[in-house]
Design a protein around this motif. Structure first.
Motif, PDB file in Angstrom:
ATOM      1  N   CYS A   1       0.764  32.966  27.347  1.00  0.00           N
ATOM      2  CA  CYS A   1       0.603  31.715  26.606  1.00  0.00           C
ATOM      3  C   CYS A   1       0.224  31.990  25.154  1.00  0.00           C
ATOM      4  O   CYS A   1       0.325  31.105  24.304  1.00  0.00           O
ATOM      5  CB  CYS A   1      -0.452  30.824  27.263  1.00  0.00           C
TER       6      CYS A   1
ATOM      7  N   ASN B   1      -4.017  25.506  16.489  1.00  0.00           N
ATOM      8  CA  ASN B   1      -3.315  26.304  17.483  1.00  0.00           C
ATOM      9  C   ASN B   1      -2.843  25.378  18.585  1.00  0.00           C
ATOM     10  O   ASN B   1      -3.656  24.682  19.191  1.00  0.00           O
ATOM     11  CB  ASN B   1      -4.237  27.386  18.036  1.00  0.00           C
ATOM     12  N   TYR B   2      -1.534  25.351  18.847  1.00  0.00           N
ATOM     13  CA  TYR B   2      -0.974  24.352  19.739  1.00  0.00           C
ATOM     14  C   TYR B   2      -0.035  24.988  20.745  1.00  0.00           C
ATOM     15  O   TYR B   2       0.639  25.970  20.455  1.00  0.00           O
ATOM     16  CB  TYR B   2      -0.235  23.274  18.928  1.00  0.00           C
ATOM     17  N   VAL B   3       0.038  24.385  21.930  1.00  0.00           N
ATOM     18  CA  VAL B   3       0.928  24.876  22.972  1.00  0.00           C
ATOM     19  C   VAL B   3       2.279  24.183  22.819  1.00  0.00           C
ATOM     20  O   VAL B   3       2.364  23.016  22.458  1.00  0.00           O
ATOM     21  CB  VAL B   3       0.335  24.627  24.372  1.00  0.00           C
TER      22      VAL B   3
ATOM     23  N   THR C   1       5.653  30.061  14.776  1.00  0.00           N
ATOM     24  CA  THR C   1       5.622  30.565  16.147  1.00  0.00           C
ATOM     25  C   THR C   1       6.632  31.700  16.306  1.00  0.00           C
ATOM     26  O   THR C   1       7.172  32.211  15.329  1.00  0.00           O
ATOM     27  CB  THR C   1       5.895  29.416  17.149  1.00  0.00           C
TER      28      THR C   1
ATOM     29  N   SER D   1       2.534  29.514  22.055  1.00  0.00           N
ATOM     30  CA  SER D   1       1.579  28.892  21.153  1.00  0.00           C
ATOM     31  C   SER D   1       2.099  28.942  19.725  1.00  0.00           C
ATOM     32  O   SER D   1       3.121  29.572  19.445  1.00  0.00           O
ATOM     33  CB  SER D   1       0.221  29.602  21.250  1.00  0.00           C
TER      34      SER D   1
ATOM     35  N   HIS E   1      -4.718  22.122  28.688  1.00  0.00           N
ATOM     36  CA  HIS E   1      -4.282  23.039  27.636  1.00  0.00           C
ATOM     37  C   HIS E   1      -5.462  23.610  26.847  1.00  0.00           C
ATOM     38  O   HIS E   1      -5.509  23.581  25.612  1.00  0.00           O
ATOM     39  CB  HIS E   1      -3.306  22.346  26.681  1.00  0.00           C
TER      40      HIS E   1
ATOM     41  N   GLY F   1      -4.610  31.355  21.721  1.00  0.00           N
ATOM     42  CA  GLY F   1      -3.470  30.693  22.336  1.00  0.00           C
ATOM     43  C   GLY F   1      -3.968  29.485  23.094  1.00  0.00           C
ATOM     44  O   GLY F   1      -5.177  29.221  23.129  1.00  0.00           O
ATOM     45  N   ARG F   2      -3.051  28.735  23.702  1.00  0.00           N
ATOM     46  CA  ARG F   2      -3.453  27.627  24.564  1.00  0.00           C
ATOM     47  C   ARG F   2      -2.738  27.751  25.902  1.00  0.00           C
ATOM     48  O   ARG F   2      -1.565  28.083  25.963  1.00  0.00           O
ATOM     49  CB  ARG F   2      -3.138  26.267  23.912  1.00  0.00           C
TER      50      ARG F   2
ATOM     51  N   GLY G   1       1.104  32.727  18.964  1.00  0.00           N
ATOM     52  CA  GLY G   1      -0.182  32.241  18.483  1.00  0.00           C
ATOM     53  C   GLY G   1      -0.767  33.126  17.396  1.00  0.00           C
ATOM     54  O   GLY G   1      -0.222  34.187  17.077  1.00  0.00           O
TER      55      GLY G   1
END
Length: 361
Positions: free
Chosen positions: A181, A3-5, A40, A19, A150, A143-144, A185
């Motif tokens: 955010c 899981n990345y921002v 996403t 996310s 983050h 989410g991040r 996600g």
């Protein structure tokens, strides 16, 4: 944690942040790099709610869970289902998430409902390719946060039959409360499987079942990269709003059970649009689809899966039951392609607050 921002920019100015989830990672041995694909939300790089075009000068920055900053490339998008793919290259293999299709079939007969034993474990998963999702099941929206470092956001909640007013009728709902955010996600089940893609509402978390996203990915791999960064996805338009039989009003359920005591699952037609293929086929509000293309239909997602694999312009045989007459009817419906003017409309992240309607049952 897959899981990345992500930060989206146009002309050097930030658009939105959100996310995503790693769904694929391939190693390029010659270049000593790996290419990862992030699933996403497409609304994160829209310039307006009315626009279905991708900005030419969009820039994507992706922060990995260890804080590494990478440049991303928007590889595909679908403004109907609000899905997008972002590609990144890194010097290490990144672990894709475990994606699991949902089984949303729920019997209306209490004798067929199996209660849990209470001994479920987060590490132990049932022996099935599908995850059977029932109202009240525990889920977590991930989410991040946008600010460094983050950190991960984890919002626990439960799957619900309540409705929200997004245009997309395929959306399900969880009562998790996330911040923006979390847009794009993953929603995970108690075993850590990704079962949905999250969108935002201040009172809940609408999510698109992963079944739809996986079918979308399947079509993208089959048909490849096409002009305008759109995926050739079979968006059939039948012109009817549907839900699972278990979500019908109690009064209607009583009539159905009285007329069809052996029917416990199916897809309820809540509304037929005037002039649509469904109306021309003779389908009425309150009908229940129990067979499609010679296959029994237990649930909404199962029906969608059958339809998505069919060619637009063709006709498919349906079997519906009609409580008002007690009839079991064989009908033919033509599968039309959804035109861009009929695409679902999605609010931009800064506008995405919708009202929650009452529970379905």
């Amino acid at each position: 944690m897959s899981n990345y921002v992500q930060f989206f920019f146009q002309g050097g100015k930030p658009l939105f942040m959100g996310s995503g989830t790693i769904v694929d990672c391939e190693e390029d041995n010659g270049a000593h790099l790996s290419t990862s694909t992030i699933l996403t939300s497409a609304s994160l790089f829209r310039t307006s709610a009315e626009s279905d075009a991708l900005p030419n000068d969009i820039k994507v920055e992706v922060y990995l869970s260890d804080g590494t900053l990478l440049d991303g490339q928007v590889y595909a998008c679908d403004f109907h289902y609000n899905l997008a793919l972002v590609k990144i290259e890194s010097g290490a293999l990144l672990q894709p998430a475990s994606l699991r299709n949902l089984d949303d079939s729920i019997s209306i007969h209490p004798c067929e409902i199996q209660s849990g034993t209470g001994s479920e474990s987060f590490q132990l998963r049932p022996h099935s390719d599908l995850f059977h999702l029932c109202p009240g099941d525990k889920v977590v929206a991930l989410g991040r946060y946008f600010e460094e470092p983050h950190e991960i956001m984890a919002a626990p909640g439960k799957f619900s039959l309540d409705l929200c007013e997004f245009d997309c009728k395929e959306l399900f709902r969880a009562n998790c409360k996330i911040s923006k955010c979390g847009i794009g996600g993953p929603l995970i089940n108690m075993y850590g499987d990704v079962i949905g893609v999250n969108f935002y509402d201040r009172l809940c978390t609408p999510f698109l079942p992963i079944n739809i996203a996986l079918k979308w990915l399947e079509h993208f791999k089959k048909y490849g990269h096409v002009p305008n960064l759109c995926v050739r996805f079979c968006r059939h338009w039948l012109g009817m709003q549907m839900t699972n039989l278990c979500a019908a009003r109690l009064g209607l359920l009583e009539k159905i059970i009285q007329k069809f005591p052996n029917v416990s699952k199916g897809v309820l037609i809540e509304k037929v649009i005037e002039g649509s293929p469904a109306e021309r086929a003779g389908i009425l509000d309150g009908d229940v689809i129990v067979r499609c293309a010679r296959k029994n239909v237990r649930s909404f997602l199962e029906f969608c899966g059958i339809i998505w694999d069919k060619m637009a312009g063709k006709s498919e045989k349906l079997v519906v039951i009609r409580a008002t007459s007690g009839g079991r009817l064989k009908l033919k419906v033509k599968l039309e392609e959804t035109r861009p003017e009929n695409f679902y409309r999605w609010p931009l992240p800064e506008e995405c607050t919708v009202a929650v309607k009452s529970v379905r049952m």
